[in-house]
Write an enzyme that holds these catalytic residues in place. Structure first.
Site, PDB file in Angstrom:
ATOM      1  CD  GLU B  49      -3.076  -0.841   2.220  1.00 28.16           C
ATOM      2  OE1 GLU B  49      -2.917  -0.153   3.010  1.00 28.16           O
ATOM      3  OE2 GLU B  49      -4.005  -1.706   2.166  1.00 28.16           O
ATOM      4  CG  ASP B  60      -3.326   8.671   8.162  1.00 27.52           C
ATOM      5  OD1 ASP B  60      -3.219   7.541   8.158  1.00 27.52           O
ATOM      6  OD2 ASP B  60      -3.699   9.168   6.860  1.00 27.52           O
ATOM      7  CE1 TYR B 175      -7.155  -1.012   7.156  1.00 27.19           C
ATOM      8  CE2 TYR B 175      -5.699  -0.625   5.135  1.00 27.19           C
ATOM      9  CZ  TYR B 175      -5.744  -0.491   6.622  1.00 27.19           C
ATOM     10  OH  TYR B 175      -4.858   0.188   7.388  1.00 27.19           O
TER      11      TYR B 175
END
Lengths: 406, 270
Positions: B49, B60, B175
């Site tokens: 990735e 994040d 995911y």
């Protein structure tokens, strides 16, 4: 070119997925989707719930002090020498700005949803103060995220929030301003999603926020419409409001959207001038993109990185704007213009000296544009400026520019 | 069959699990990214990735935020990231590449131009953190026409109805975000992950990779036991930050982190 908007068209906006034409939507990571969908469902139920509405109206009356006056600025009108200038006095609300209309509404929502922990982002600190205030009143735990640059330039509001019992988190990432505060609030939300209610301060963010913040702020325009008819016997010819995220502007504009005769001007922060690149005027000088959960006009570079912004006013220092404004721009119903830092400062000084009303630097942008506009209009015409907040919080900034140490 | 699908199918035939490391392109420097990608493969990566740096990485934690800032200081753009993939492909046509990032750089380039360029560069899948399937209607057919796998996220908060709906829009793998939080969070609850992944497996045949909170061989094995692949990001990006001035130390630190994970995953097969 402008289209005629009808009640029916407006009822369909946003659509069921939160779109205002090409704008809005729900661009968030999956963890938040369920919460957003729940919030939407619950809000749509409560919107039509008489008990919820009655509580909201009562709080606005008894706690905020609404309706806020619509004031004829006679001396400013005379000095300007054009259309009559009227001021919608949101600066007189409890906590000193329009922001509290929305935090009252969202805190009520949080209570109805049983959430005990509230988070918020803030730029100038007005939304942070308004959030901390309603949390103090309802006994909710409150965390406010604020860029460390803004913490410095708005220290008075930081202290106010602390006095009210909120924890203020200075955000050091990115440009250390409002957009980074919003990033950090989103990160907190994703981590504490079950117990946390995120009170977004403007008409941006993922659906349903642009819709519900608009609905809570629309009280400004409803009152203005009624007061104009009562006090002036007519509707205004033009409405002028500053636009950062755009909540005070949409609040004023929304109830007038179908009144074709009423022109609308959203005033963005021109900073050092649009050509300098140092500004915060996405509608005037940006292009559509996706940030903070919605598609809207943004300030970005050619690679889609969000650009740094500049404005003398922390509350306008944001690279995006509410999606409904993007739509209103594209359909031509509202016009978006900008004034520079210097013009806004002149607006601040003028209103202070001529009317004895000290506007927030954000609102001073609207004052600056509206006086130019009024000067070009006939004496029998009428302009309403949304004085969205009071200027006490900006005294340090003004003094500093004047070279004075307080 | 796409490269991601064949990689995962081959692993499945061997009873093995995919090791999927994440690094941010352009960190610590754009000139180093391709070399680091090859290092990841040498250490056992099946799929990489590759993060596309963004100025406002809302999902994040601090580690990847700083990686984005380092990459952007060197002006790393989406176009450059695609060039990196192209260069990587000249030496490696086995390892699958997934671009991972946020929507705005893709919007700025234009969906069609991006899809063409990604395919031409040798990208296999695209994971856009802030693009749920509901908003992907315009871009999905462009990906499908070019055989790019759209990778979507599932979260602990995703309802069964949404798991079904999202699976239908997914190919390659799904995911699963193992925890409520941002990347780099530490509190991984393995039992909870096992329960959620088995629920996902019951609802879809698309393979499930699990990310967030995997930092060593032990957590990799625990998650590998219940999923089809493990995704490792922040711990690698953190070591890149710490060794950014010494490329050899950096490469060996990546290998030292990934090799034990690879071995622990392969022990599950035996």
């Amino acid at each position: 070119m402008s289209v005629k908007l009808t009640e029916e068209m407006l009822r369909a906006l946003p659509d069921t997925r939160g779109h205002f034409g090409a704008y809005g939507g729900r661009f968030v990571s999956e963890t938040l989707m369920d919460s957003l969908m729940q919030l939407e469902t619950e809000y749509l139920k409560l919107r039509d719930n008489p008990e919820f509405q009655a509580t909201f109206d009562k709080d606005l009356a008894d706690y905020v002090g609404r309706p806020s006056p619509l004031y004829f600025a006679e001396r400013l009108t005379r000095e300007t020498g054009g259309a009559q200038i009227w001021l919608k006095r949101e600066d007189l609300n409890h906590t000193g700005a329009h922001k509290v209309n929305n935090t009252i509404g969202q805190a009520l929502l949080a209570s109805f949803l049983g959430k005990k922990r509230v988070i918020a982002e803030t730029g100038a600190g007005q939304h942070g103060v308004a959030t901390a205030t309603v949390c103090a009143r309802l006994g909710l735990e409150c965390h406010v995220f604020m860029g460390s640059e803004d913490v410095k330039r708005q220290s008075l509001n930081v202290y106010r929030m602390k006095l009210l019992g909120a924890e203020v988190h200075a955000v050091e990432s990115g440009t250390k301003t409002l957009k980074d505060a919003m990033n950090e609030a989103m990160r907190d939300w994703v981590t504490n999603v079950d117990e946390t209610f995120y009170i977004i301060g403007t008409v941006a963010g993922p659906h349903p926020y642009p819709m519900l913040v608009r609905d809570f702020q629309a009280v400004i325009g409803r009152e203005t419409r009624r007061q104009s008819l009562e006090q002036a016997g007519r509707l205004p010819d033009a409405l002028v409001a500053c636009v950062g995220g755009g909540s005070n502007a949409i609040g004023l504009f929304y109830p007038f959207l179908t009144d074709e005769s009423v022109a609308m001007y959203g005033v963005e922060a021109g900073g050092l001038g649009l050509s300098s690149g140092q500004h915060a005027a996405p509608l005037c000088a940006g292009r559509p993109g996706v940030l903070h959960g919605n598609r809207t006009y943004l300030m970005e570079d050619e690679n889609g990185q969000i650009a740094g912004t500049h404005s003398v006013s922390a509350g306008l220092d944001y690279p995006g704007v509410g999606p409904e404004h993007s739509w209103l721009k594209d359909v031509g119903r509202a016009q978006y213009v900008s004034v520079t830092d210097d013009e806004a400062l002149d607006g601040f000084r003028k209103l202070t000296r001529v009317e004895g009303i000290m506007p927030a630097l954000e609102s001073a942008h609207a004052v600056a544009y509206a006086t130019k506009l009024a000067a070009s209009m006939d004496k029998d015409q009428m302009v309403v400026i949304n004085v969205s907040g009071r200027g006490d919080k900006d005294i340090h900034t003004i003094a500093q520019l004047d070279g004075i140490e307080i | 069959m796409s490269r991601i699908q064949s990689v995962l199918q081959a692993l499945k035939g061997q009873g093995r699990k995919a090791l999927i490391p994440y690094i941010t392109a352009g960190d610590p420097h754009p000139d180093r990214t391709v070399e680091l990608m090859h290092t990841l493969v040498e250490a056992g990566a099946d799929i990489i990735e590759l993060g596309v740096p963004f100025s406002d990485p809302m999902a994040d934690g601090p580690v990847i935020q700083l990686a984005c800032e380092r990459a952007l200081e060197h002006g790393t753009s989406l176009r450059q990231v695609l060039e990196m993939v192209k260069t990587f492909r000249s030496r490696d046509d086995k390892t699958a590449i997934v671009l991972m990032g946020y929507l705005n750089p893709v919007e700025a380039m234009g969906y069609e131009a991006f899809s063409d360029a990604a395919k031409a560069a040798g990208v296999d899948g695209v994971l856009t953190v802030d693009l749920p399937p509901e908003e992907a209607e315009d871009v999905a057919p462009l990906f499908a026409e070019r055989g790019l796998d759209p990778i979507f996220l599932l979260a602990p908060t995703t309802t069964e109805d949404r798991i079904r709906a999202i699976s239908q829009h997914s190919s390659g793998y799904i995911y699963y975000v193992s925890l409520k939080g941002v990347t780099g969070s530490a509190q991984l609850d393995v039992d909870d992950v096992a329960e959620k992944v088995s629920r996902i497996h019951a609802l879809t045949s698309v393979p499930v990779g699990v990310g967030f909170g995997i930092r060593n061989a032990e957590t990799a094995a625990a998650v590998g036991r219940v999923s089809d692949g493990v995704i490792v990001g922040s711990v690698l990006v953190d070591t890149i930050a710490k060794n950014q001035d010494d490329i050899e130390a950096l490469k060996s630190s990546l290998v030292n982190l990934l090799k034990p994970m690879r071995e622990a995953l392969d022990e599950l097969a035996s």
